[in-house]
Design a protein around this motif. Structure first.
Motif, PDB file in Angstrom:
ATOM      1  N   ARG A 202       0.837  -1.197   0.000  1.00  0.00           N
ATOM      2  CA  ARG A 202       0.000   0.000   0.000  1.00  0.00           C
ATOM      3  C   ARG A 202       0.881   1.260   0.000  1.00  0.00           C
ATOM      4  O   ARG A 202       2.035   1.222   0.421  1.00  0.00           O
ATOM      5  N   SER A 273     -10.664   0.938   3.272  1.00  0.00           N
ATOM      6  CA  SER A 273      -9.867   1.780   2.384  1.00  0.00           C
ATOM      7  C   SER A 273     -10.375   3.214   2.278  1.00  0.00           C
ATOM      8  O   SER A 273      -9.633   4.105   1.865  1.00  0.00           O
ATOM      9  N   ALA A 287      -8.608   1.170  -3.693  1.00  0.00           N
ATOM     10  CA  ALA A 287      -8.995   0.447  -2.481  1.00  0.00           C
ATOM     11  C   ALA A 287      -7.926  -0.547  -2.048  1.00  0.00           C
ATOM     12  O   ALA A 287      -7.800  -0.856  -0.859  1.00  0.00           O
ATOM     13  N   SER A 292      -4.715   2.462   4.187  1.00  0.00           N
ATOM     14  CA  SER A 292      -5.883   1.886   4.850  1.00  0.00           C
ATOM     15  C   SER A 292      -6.152   2.603   6.161  1.00  0.00           C
ATOM     16  O   SER A 292      -5.338   3.412   6.636  1.00  0.00           O
ATOM     17  N   ASP A 328      -1.232  -5.900   4.121  1.00  0.00           N
ATOM     18  CA  ASP A 328      -1.984  -5.137   5.113  1.00  0.00           C
ATOM     19  C   ASP A 328      -1.466  -5.391   6.523  1.00  0.00           C
ATOM     20  O   ASP A 328      -1.657  -4.559   7.421  1.00  0.00           O
TER      21      ASP A 328
END
Length: 550
Positions: A202, A273, A287, A292, A328
């Motif tokens: 991310r 998200s 997303a 996040s 994540d």
């Protein structure tokens, strides 16, 4: 000899067309609809490619090569069975969205689906068995009279028909399903597996809050399959939430809110998200790429926790569900996969006790809790000692139109046990009455339709889903009388999932949230929306676009 072979071939061709029209879809009606809604040119292309598909299917029976024949036959049988099962359940058949759901969460919900829909599965298998018998009889006639066709023609026509139909399928993003069924499913499979989602790190979050959060602990509870209208605190005529009604001073009820999707994985991803409704379809897959909520929480000084109470790790997604990936975990200090099975002394006991354990530390905590909730089969979600509404479904009784009243009672029992009784135990265990620095935001991933319009699908319908699949509860729990939550003039029935992420950002101290918060939405004339549309360009396809809730 040639005339007899041609006659038999035409008989098979016509039989397949009739079978498809009766069992799956009115092809003539679809052609007329395309002509009325578009033009004669597109209608002609649709008819031509469809007939090419049926032509290639009829040729399968006449191929001499046994390997080719058996291979194509197996594909035909499996695809017909799959589409027919979905047709019996949702009235529309298997779509690309359904295949993606299987890919994401098929493993975890496999047995539950069989229990709930085994009546539809058996009916579908009977029809497919009759189709196989037809194949067997015609094949015997072909072998006896040596009515073979060169396998190059058979394979060639089959490949060409897939190429033509897939080009239309791809151009229309799966909204135009070309028949016959095996061509349709093969197209969906190719599309699903060749247009993979982003899988990687991310974007690093360089933003930090401009002020401190008033709350030491923030808990986001996302329930499973809770339809907001079935809660008596929202006006339902049966007492499904007596405990919540008795503690109304501890929370703000925002009424019935709109889910961001009618599917668990999509809703959870949007909540995690912060993708906003105007950003859908998410063509750039933000997303999965963007920061996040866990990154925002960590930059605000919170210790982050993800509690998965659903007890399964997804289908073919490497041990995660709801579109989560190993990347994540970098921003989650405590990832807990809790067991959904076993006899417990209270609803979702392991989630409650895990949260209680977390709240004993001296850290600031952000907890993202995913509950087991009221996913089908509903009769398995509550003990017999907590059967509040009867008659209900038996342990392994499938959904049926005739048993709709029992299905509703089973769902109501599940809601009361997994919502009302859950909060009774949860708030008591964490001693919420004395926690003046804790905020709890509660909602559900999506709503639930119970045999509406004689349809057995409860959620995740890609084709014209009932609005009930998008109606969820939304509660804000705070015992701090001086907090913004308890001093804001909220209204009811005007909110959606899309306000939750910006609200969390604001509460954590960020100056510029990604979208409208729950505190700002009253300042405008906001029309409640249930969004069932493209989350990604590929492969998550929910064909229905914006639908306005009336």
């Amino acid at each position: 000899m040639n005339k007899k072979r041609i006659t038999l071939f035409l008989f098979v061709l016509v039989s397949f067309i009739i079978f498809e029209n009766i069992v799956f879809e009115n092809i003539i009606g679809a052609s007329i609809g395309l002509y009325k809604n578009s033009n004669i040119y597109k209608a002609f292309i649709y008819i031509f490619v469809t007939m090419l598909g049926f032509f290639s299917n009829a040729l399968i029976l006449f191929v001499r090569n046994k390997v080719v024949y058996i291979s194509l036959l197996i594909i035909t049988i499996i695809t017909n069975a799959l589409d027919l099962v979905y047709k019996k359940i949702n009235g529309a058949g298997c779509t690309t969205t359904d295949l993606n759901i299987i890919k994401q969460e098929g493993k975890g919900l496999f047995f539950e689906s069989i229990i709930t829909y085994y009546e539809s599965i058996i009916q579908s298998l009977i029809i497919v068995t009759l189709l196989v018998m037809f194949y067997y009889i015609i094949r015997k006639v072909i072998i006896k009279n040596t009515y073979y066709i060169n396998f190059r023609w058979v394979v060639g026509f089959y490949i060409v028909s897939i190429m033509f139909s897939y080009s239309i399928f791809f151009k229309t993003l799966g909204s135009t399903n070309l028949r016959p069924t095996n061509i349709k499913i093969v197209n969906s499979l190719i599309y699903n597996f060749t247009n993979s989602l982003y899988y990687g790190k991310r974007i690093e979050l360089k933003e930090f809050p401009s002020s401190n959060s008033r709350f030491k602990d923030i808990i986001l509870i996302i329930d499973e399959s809770i339809e907001g209208e079935y809660l008596s605190i929202n006006g339902f005529n049966l007492e499904t939430t007596p405990y919540l009604k008795s503690i109304q001073n501890l929370y703000v009820n925002l009424g019935i809110a709109s889910a961001s999707s009618n599917c668990s994985a999509s809703s959870n991803l949007i909540l995690m998200s912060g993708v906003q409704v105007e950003e859908l379809p998410d063509l750039q897959q933000y997303a999965l790429r963007g920061p996040s909520i866990f990154q925002y929480a960590k930059n605000a000084g919170f210790k982050t926790h993800y509690l998965n109470g659903q007890g399964f790790t997804g289908g073919f997604t490497g041990g995660f569900c709801n579109f989560m990936t190993k990347f994540d975990l970098k921003y989650i200090d405590d990832y807990s996969l809790l067991d959904k099975y076993g006899c417990k002394s209270m609803p979702e006991e392991d989630l409650i006790l895990k949260t209680k354990e977390i709240l004993t530390n001296s850290d600031k905590n952000f907890i993202f809790m995913v509950k087991r909730g009221s996913h089908f089969p509903w009769q398995h979600n509550y003990p017999k000692t907590h059967k509040y509404f009867a008659p209900d479904l038996k342990d392994n009784e499938p959904l049926s139109i005739e048993g709709k009243d029992k299905a509703i009672n089973s769902y109501l029992n599940s809601v009361r046990y997994n919502v009302d009784d859950f909060f009774k135990c949860f708030l008591n265990q964490i001693d919420f009455i004395h926690k003046h620095n804790t905020l709890i935001i509660y909602s559900s991933d999506h709503g639930q339709s119970i045999l509406e319009n004689c349809n057995k699908a409860t959620h995740c319908q890609a084709d014209n889903p009932p609005l009930s699949q998008g109606k969820v509860p939304l509660l804000l729990f705070s015992n701090d009388e001086e907090s913004l939550v308890n001093n804001f003039n909220f209204k009811s029935d005007i909110y959606s999932h899309f306000q939750i992420f910006p609200t969390l950002q604001k509460i954590m101290g960020y100056k510029l949230p990604r979208g409208k918060t729950l505190f700002e939405i009253n300042e405008e004339n906001f029309t409640q929306k249930f969004v069932s549309k493209n989350l990604f360009w590929t492969p998550v396809i929910l064909n229905d676009l914006n639908r306005i809730q009336n």
